[in-house]
Write a protein that holds these residues in place. Structure first.
Motif, PDB file in Angstrom:
ATOM      1  N   UNK A  97       0.177 -18.798 -15.812  1.00 31.36           N
ATOM      2  CA  UNK A  97      -0.103 -19.404 -14.512  1.00 31.36           C
ATOM      3  C   UNK A  97       0.849 -20.548 -14.174  1.00 31.36           C
ATOM      4  N   UNK A  98       1.597 -21.020 -15.147  1.00 28.48           N
ATOM      5  CA  UNK A  98       2.571 -22.087 -14.901  1.00 28.48           C
ATOM      6  C   UNK A  98       3.938 -21.534 -14.481  1.00 28.48           C
ATOM      7  N   UNK A  99       4.106 -20.212 -14.502  1.00 24.96           N
ATOM      8  CA  UNK A  99       5.382 -19.617 -14.095  1.00 24.96           C
ATOM      9  C   UNK A  99       5.624 -19.843 -12.601  1.00 24.96           C
ATOM     10  N   UNK A 100       6.893 -20.000 -12.247  1.00 29.67           N
ATOM     11  CA  UNK A 100       7.270 -20.168 -10.843  1.00 29.67           C
ATOM     12  C   UNK A 100       7.204 -18.816 -10.126  1.00 29.67           C
ATOM     13  N   UNK A 101       7.283 -18.846  -8.809  1.00 35.96           N
ATOM     14  CA  UNK A 101       7.238 -17.587  -8.059  1.00 35.96           C
ATOM     15  C   UNK A 101       8.432 -16.692  -8.390  1.00 35.96           C
ATOM     16  N   UNK A 102       9.591 -17.281  -8.686  1.00 32.93           N
ATOM     17  CA  UNK A 102      10.746 -16.452  -9.057  1.00 32.93           C
ATOM     18  C   UNK A 102      10.529 -15.784 -10.417  1.00 32.93           C
ATOM     19  N   UNK A 103       9.862 -16.477 -11.330  1.00 31.13           N
ATOM     20  CA  UNK A 103       9.528 -15.868 -12.618  1.00 31.13           C
ATOM     21  C   UNK A 103       8.490 -14.765 -12.437  1.00 31.13           C
TER      22      UNK A 103
ATOM     23  N   UNK B 205       6.985  -9.044 -12.414  1.00 34.51           N
ATOM     24  CA  UNK B 205       6.398  -7.913 -11.690  1.00 34.51           C
ATOM     25  C   UNK B 205       7.391  -6.752 -11.653  1.00 34.51           C
ATOM     26  N   UNK B 206       8.627  -7.063 -11.283  1.00 33.51           N
ATOM     27  CA  UNK B 206       9.643  -6.009 -11.165  1.00 33.51           C
ATOM     28  C   UNK B 206      10.067  -5.443 -12.514  1.00 33.51           C
ATOM     29  N   UNK B 207      10.208  -6.304 -13.502  1.00 32.13           N
ATOM     30  CA  UNK B 207      10.641  -5.844 -14.821  1.00 32.13           C
ATOM     31  C   UNK B 207       9.608  -4.917 -15.463  1.00 32.13           C
ATOM     32  N   UNK B 208       8.334  -5.168 -15.198  1.00 31.69           N
ATOM     33  CA  UNK B 208       7.276  -4.356 -15.801  1.00 31.69           C
ATOM     34  C   UNK B 208       6.835  -3.198 -14.903  1.00 31.69           C
ATOM     35  N   UNK B 209       7.325  -3.142 -13.683  1.00 33.68           N
ATOM     36  CA  UNK B 209       6.888  -2.135 -12.699  1.00 33.68           C
ATOM     37  C   UNK B 209       5.386  -2.230 -12.432  1.00 33.68           C
ATOM     38  N   UNK B 210       4.909  -3.451 -12.302  1.00 33.30           N
ATOM     39  CA  UNK B 210       3.496  -3.704 -12.041  1.00 33.30           C
ATOM     40  C   UNK B 210       3.050  -3.042 -10.742  1.00 33.30           C
ATOM     41  N   UNK B 211       1.933  -2.303 -10.824  1.00 27.58           N
ATOM     42  CA  UNK B 211       1.340  -1.682  -9.636  1.00 27.58           C
ATOM     43  C   UNK B 211       0.229  -2.535  -9.042  1.00 27.58           C
TER      44      UNK B 211
ATOM     45  N   UNK C  48       6.795 -13.496  -2.947  1.00 22.54           N
ATOM     46  CA  UNK C  48       7.808 -12.549  -3.444  1.00 22.54           C
ATOM     47  C   UNK C  48       7.406 -11.090  -3.240  1.00 22.54           C
ATOM     48  N   UNK C  49       6.254 -10.854  -2.649  1.00 19.44           N
ATOM     49  CA  UNK C  49       5.736  -9.478  -2.544  1.00 19.44           C
ATOM     50  C   UNK C  49       6.721  -8.511  -1.902  1.00 19.44           C
ATOM     51  N   UNK C  50       7.419  -8.929  -0.875  1.00 13.02           N
ATOM     52  CA  UNK C  50       8.359  -8.042  -0.177  1.00 13.02           C
ATOM     53  C   UNK C  50       9.479  -7.547  -1.083  1.00 13.02           C
ATOM     54  N   UNK C  51       9.740  -8.270  -2.153  1.00  9.79           N
ATOM     55  CA  UNK C  51      10.830  -7.901  -3.070  1.00  9.79           C
ATOM     56  C   UNK C  51      10.302  -7.222  -4.346  1.00  9.79           C
ATOM     57  N   UNK C  52       9.051  -6.768  -4.298  1.00  7.90           N
ATOM     58  CA  UNK C  52       8.410  -6.114  -5.452  1.00  7.90           C
ATOM     59  C   UNK C  52       7.954  -4.717  -5.031  1.00  7.90           C
ATOM     60  N   UNK C  53       8.859  -3.741  -5.083  1.00  2.09           N
ATOM     61  CA  UNK C  53       8.556  -2.414  -4.535  1.00  2.09           C
ATOM     62  C   UNK C  53       7.445  -1.637  -5.241  1.00  2.09           C
ATOM     63  N   UNK C  54       7.176  -1.917  -6.497  1.00  2.24           N
ATOM     64  CA  UNK C  54       6.132  -1.160  -7.194  1.00  2.24           C
ATOM     65  C   UNK C  54       4.739  -1.745  -6.975  1.00  2.24           C
TER      66      UNK C  54
END
Length: 111
Positions: free
Chosen positions: A62-68, A73-79, A95-101
């Motif tokens: 929960x301490x991660x920044x929005x860029x992290x 999200x993208x690295x893991x292909x989170x749905x 960052x949702x718009x940049x997370x296609x999965x």
């Protein structure tokens, strides 16, 4: 916080409800769901629900920044991502718009 005991039956029912909800939105075995929250009971319900649905659970600090958060999200292909509160939701929305999965966001407590 205030200590609230939870029975094993309650853990099972809440985790099972989460698993059924995930399945109802198209989450299938092998899919990835992330949890962006502190160590709270809802985190465990989500984690167990993801596992019961055959998915892969990916914890995000929960301490991660929005860029992290975006990177993870993208690295893991989170749905599906679970967020603890409005603060964590804001990180995801930024960052949702940049997370296609990413298909769904679930918030434990908001406002």
């Amino acid at each position: 916080g205030i200590w609230r005991p939870t029975s094993w039956d309650q853990w099972r029912e809440k985790s099972k409800a989460c698993a059924y909800a995930l399945h109802s939105i198209g989450f299938r075995p092998g899919d990835i769901a992330s949890i962006l929250a502190n160590t709270i009971a809802d985190w465990v319900y989500a984690d167990m629900g993801i596992l019961c649905a055959g998915g892969v659970s990916s914890g995000i600090y929960p301490t991660d920044s929005s860029s992290q958060v975006e990177y993870l999200i993208n690295d893991s292909s989170t749905k599906v991502i679970f967020a603890e509160d409005e603060e964590q939701l804001d990180k995801i929305l930024s960052c949702r718009e940049r997370c296609p999965t990413l298909q769904k966001i679930v918030v434990f407590k908001c406002c």
